[in-house]
Design a protein around this motif. Structure first.
Motif: not given
Length: 60
Positions: A31-36, A42-45
């Motif tokens: 349920g955590d968008a960071r793990f999609s 997005a985090g890497m970018e």
């Protein structure tokens, strides 16, 4: 330290509790968008853009 050891002992001895905790953890991660895929991209970018901007760029 004794309380932690006791809690871990209880967890090790209680398969239904381990299963419930595992399912709860899996649901939280899913349920955590960071793990999609999109969230990780997005985090890497953001990390690359911060790196390219240089030290201290855009930071107070």
């Amino acid at each position: 330290m004794a309380a932690l050891a006791a809690a871990l002992g209880r967890l090790a001895a209680d398969p239904p509790l381990r299963l419930a905790m595992g399912r709860a953890g899996e649901a939280r991660i899913r349920g955590d968008a960071r793990f999609s895929s999109a969230g990780m991209a997005a985090g890497m970018e953001a990390a690359y853009l911060a790196w390219l901007a240089g030290p201290g760029a855009g930071r107070p």
